[in-house]
Design a protein around this motif. Structure first.
Motif, PDB file in Angstrom:
ATOM      1  N   ARG A  85       0.825  -1.205   0.000  1.00 47.05           N
ATOM      2  CA  ARG A  85       0.000   0.000   0.000  1.00 47.05           C
ATOM      3  C   ARG A  85       0.861   1.257   0.000  1.00 47.05           C
ATOM      4  O   ARG A  85       0.539   2.254  -0.666  1.00 47.05           O
ATOM      5  N   VAL A  86       1.980   1.238   0.722  1.00 47.69           N
ATOM      6  CA  VAL A  86       2.873   2.397   0.749  1.00 47.69           C
ATOM      7  C   VAL A  86       3.477   2.650  -0.622  1.00 47.69           C
ATOM      8  O   VAL A  86       3.618   3.800  -1.070  1.00 47.69           O
ATOM      9  N   VAL A  87       3.841   1.572  -1.315  1.00 49.25           N
ATOM     10  CA  VAL A  87       4.432   1.730  -2.653  1.00 49.25           C
ATOM     11  C   VAL A  87       3.402   2.252  -3.646  1.00 49.25           C
ATOM     12  O   VAL A  87       3.711   3.082  -4.513  1.00 49.25           O
ATOM     13  N   GLN A  88       2.157   1.807  -3.534  1.00 48.82           N
ATOM     14  CA  GLN A  88       1.141   2.187  -4.514  1.00 48.82           C
ATOM     15  C   GLN A  88       0.629   3.608  -4.319  1.00 48.82           C
ATOM     16  O   GLN A  88       0.422   4.329  -5.292  1.00 48.82           O
ATOM     17  N   ASP A  89       0.426   4.016  -3.076  1.00 51.65           N
ATOM     18  CA  ASP A  89      -0.123   5.352  -2.830  1.00 51.65           C
ATOM     19  C   ASP A  89       0.945   6.426  -3.041  1.00 51.65           C
ATOM     20  O   ASP A  89       2.118   6.221  -2.749  1.00 51.65           O
ATOM     21  N   GLY A  90       0.504   7.560  -3.510  1.00 52.36           N
ATOM     22  CA  GLY A  90       1.406   8.686  -3.692  1.00 52.36           C
ATOM     23  C   GLY A  90       2.303   8.585  -4.907  1.00 52.36           C
ATOM     24  O   GLY A  90       3.291   9.326  -5.016  1.00 52.36           O
ATOM     25  N   ARG A  91       1.994   7.693  -5.847  1.00 55.38           N
ATOM     26  CA  ARG A  91       2.861   7.560  -7.020  1.00 55.38           C
ATOM     27  C   ARG A  91       2.795   8.789  -7.921  1.00 55.38           C
ATOM     28  O   ARG A  91       3.793   9.159  -8.537  1.00 55.38           O
ATOM     29  N   GLY A  92       1.628   9.405  -8.018  1.00 64.63           N
ATOM     30  CA  GLY A  92       1.516  10.595  -8.851  1.00 64.63           C
ATOM     31  C   GLY A  92       2.398  11.721  -8.364  1.00 64.63           C
ATOM     32  O   GLY A  92       3.129  12.346  -9.147  1.00 64.63           O
ATOM     33  N   ALA A  93       2.359  11.999  -7.047  1.00 66.49           N
ATOM     34  CA  ALA A  93       3.212  13.048  -6.492  1.00 66.49           C
ATOM     35  C   ALA A  93       4.684  12.693  -6.623  1.00 66.49           C
ATOM     36  O   ALA A  93       5.530  13.561  -6.888  1.00 66.49           O
ATOM     37  N   LEU A  94       5.008  11.408  -6.474  1.00 62.14           N
ATOM     38  CA  LEU A  94       6.406  10.993  -6.614  1.00 62.14           C
ATOM     39  C   LEU A  94       6.886  11.143  -8.055  1.00 62.14           C
ATOM     40  O   LEU A  94       8.043  11.523  -8.294  1.00 62.14           O
ATOM     41  N   ARG A  95       6.035  10.865  -9.017  1.00 65.07           N
ATOM     42  CA  ARG A  95       6.421  11.061 -10.425  1.00 65.07           C
ATOM     43  C   ARG A  95       6.694  12.532 -10.712  1.00 65.07           C
ATOM     44  O   ARG A  95       7.664  12.866 -11.420  1.00 65.07           O
ATOM     45  N   VAL A  96       5.840  13.403 -10.189  1.00 66.61           N
ATOM     46  CA  VAL A  96       6.069  14.838 -10.390  1.00 66.61           C
ATOM     47  C   VAL A  96       7.389  15.253  -9.766  1.00 66.61           C
ATOM     48  O   VAL A  96       8.182  16.026 -10.359  1.00 66.61           O
ATOM     49  N   ALA A  97       7.693  14.755  -8.568  1.00 67.01           N
ATOM     50  CA  ALA A  97       8.943  15.112  -7.900  1.00 67.01           C
ATOM     51  C   ALA A  97      10.157  14.609  -8.679  1.00 67.01           C
ATOM     52  O   ALA A  97      11.160  15.335  -8.831  1.00 67.01           O
ATOM     53  N   VAL A  98      10.093  13.388  -9.192  1.00 68.35           N
ATOM     54  CA  VAL A  98      11.216  12.839  -9.969  1.00 68.35           C
ATOM     55  C   VAL A  98      11.412  13.623 -11.262  1.00 68.35           C
ATOM     56  O   VAL A  98      12.545  13.929 -11.668  1.00 68.35           O
ATOM     57  N   ALA A  99      10.319  13.986 -11.928  1.00 65.26           N
ATOM     58  CA  ALA A  99      10.437  14.766 -13.167  1.00 65.26           C
ATOM     59  C   ALA A  99      11.037  16.146 -12.893  1.00 65.26           C
ATOM     60  O   ALA A  99      11.915  16.618 -13.644  1.00 65.26           O
ATOM     61  N   LEU A 100      10.622  16.798 -11.823  1.00 72.26           N
ATOM     62  CA  LEU A 100      11.182  18.105 -11.477  1.00 72.26           C
ATOM     63  C   LEU A 100      12.656  17.991 -11.096  1.00 72.26           C
ATOM     64  O   LEU A 100      13.466  18.869 -11.440  1.00 72.26           O
ATOM     65  N   LEU A 101      13.023  16.933 -10.414  1.00 68.14           N
ATOM     66  CA  LEU A 101      14.427  16.733 -10.057  1.00 68.14           C
ATOM     67  C   LEU A 101      15.277  16.526 -11.305  1.00 68.14           C
ATOM     68  O   LEU A 101      16.416  17.029 -11.383  1.00 68.14           O
ATOM     69  N   ALA A 102      14.731  15.818 -12.289  1.00 67.04           N
ATOM     70  CA  ALA A 102      15.462  15.649 -13.545  1.00 67.04           C
ATOM     71  C   ALA A 102      15.628  16.972 -14.275  1.00 67.04           C
ATOM     72  O   ALA A 102      16.697  17.259 -14.847  1.00 67.04           O
ATOM     73  N   VAL A 103      14.604  17.808 -14.246  1.00 66.69           N
ATOM     74  CA  VAL A 103      14.700  19.122 -14.885  1.00 66.69           C
ATOM     75  C   VAL A 103      15.761  19.976 -14.188  1.00 66.69           C
ATOM     76  O   VAL A 103      16.597  20.634 -14.839  1.00 66.69           O
ATOM     77  N   LEU A 104      15.766  19.996 -12.866  1.00 66.66           N
ATOM     78  CA  LEU A 104      16.755  20.779 -12.120  1.00 66.66           C
ATOM     79  C   LEU A 104      18.175  20.259 -12.358  1.00 66.66           C
ATOM     80  O   LEU A 104      19.135  21.040 -12.359  1.00 66.66           O
TER      81      LEU A 104
END
Length: 353
Positions: free
Chosen positions: A49-68
């Protein structure tokens, strides 16, 4: 010495805002795929459940980190990099805060899914109440902390905020007084989760209304009454006032009905009939039964019938059934059993009558 040609602007933008985030998201998707295979089955429900929840926010964070990460390495104007980097850092803080809040809330959600709510299992209702209250507190604290970090990362807002707090002590007092109900409800929620005068699913009597606790939020409690009305009560009510809880340590109850009969009625026959009524109904849990004469009044005798039931709903139905059956039996078998008025007549009055 021949210098390399600068990279075209369109290519730099493509690499910064499309290629780098796409590569990071592909790596994250592969990582999630591996975790889903490892956590497959019924052996790790909380971790899954921990891995499944919050995936959308984690994807946004990973994409922003790649941009930075990609922006300083590309041929882009310095002012553009500074502006975009500042906005991306703020968005990264917000995304990471939201992802962390969702991940921790998923732990509470997993345990809530595992706890099955029944009236008989009061320990399960106790755990569910604590999980619901602390989950709401964590989500509120996570959102407040994330918003605070985002605001402090903006120099202008941070300066204005610090100057206001440093120079306006009166405003702080006014704000504290205005926030007193919210703070008191927050503290009441923590006390409610720890001491638990009520739990989700409890049968309670509040303001003369009987019902079940349906929901406990950060500020109020929802009670569904027997006629399907919703009674909204602030949390502080249950800390400051007495509340009748019928399922505090268990759902089993004892209750009584009273029958007022004439002195000539044999109590043993009432006891036998009441026992027969209870034996014929599944509402009685066979824990307790008694028929006793509890009072003698001027014109009648008070007979109390004590009985037990598994929960409040069955007890209400059992009381109604006992009254109905017992009165019908008295009217049919002992018509003189109901309270009567006696008048003694003298000889002359008897002759006239």
């Amino acid at each position: 010495m021949i210098l390399p040609d600068p990279m075209p602007l369109w290519l730099s933008l493509l690499l910064a805002f499309l290629a780098a985030p796409a590569a990071a998201l592909a790596a994250l998707a592969l990582f999630h795929l591996v975790l889903d295979r490892v956590l497959r089955g019924q052996y790790a429900p909380v971790a899954r459940r921990v891995v499944q929840d919050g995936r959308g926010a984690l994807r946004v964070a990973v994409a922003l980190l790649a941009v930075l990460t990609a922006l300083p390495e590309l041929d882009l104007p310095r002012q553009f990099v500074t502006a975009v980097g500042g906005v991306a850092r703020l968005a990264l803080i917000a995304a990471l805060g939201w992802a962390l809040t969702r991940k921790v809330a998923a732990i509470f959600d997993a345990w809530l899914d595992r706890s099955r709510l029944t009236e008989e299992d009061w320990m399960a209702r106790r755990r569910r109440t604590q999980l619901v209250v602390f989950r709401r507190l964590w989500v509120s604290a996570g959102l407040a902390l994330t918003a605070g970090l985002v605001l402090t990362a903006i120099p202008a807002v941070r300066t204005v905020g610090l100057s206001l707090f440093a120079s306006a002590g009166v405003a702080g007092i006014v704000a504290g007084l205005a926030a007193r109900p919210a703070v008191s409800n927050l503290i009441a929620g923590i006390q409610l989760a720890l001491t638990q005068p009520i739990r989700i699913g409890d049968a309670v009597l509040v303001e003369g209304d009987w019902g079940h606790v349906e929901e406990i939020t950060a500020t109020y409690v929802t009670i569904v009454t027997w006629d399907l009305r919703s009674l909204i009560v602030p949390l502080t009510y249950f800390i400051e006032r007495p509340v009748r809880n019928w399922t505090r340590t268990g759902s089993q109850l004892l209750d009584t009905i009273f029958v007022y009969v004439d002195y000539t009625v044999p109590v043993e026959t009432i006891r036998t009939e009441a026992q027969r009524i209870l034996d014929a109904t599944p509402l009685w849990d066979r824990r307790a039964f008694a028929v006793q004469v509890t009072d003698l009044k001027e014109r009648s005798m008070e007979v109390r019938v004590l009985m037990s039931a598994a929960d409040a709903g069955r007890m209400f139905d059992l009381r109604c059934l006992m009254r109905e059956k017992l009165i019908a039996w008295l009217a049919a078998r002992h018509p003189n059993a109901l309270p009567q008025e006696r008048v003694e007549m003298t000889g002359a009055q008897r002759a006239v009558a």
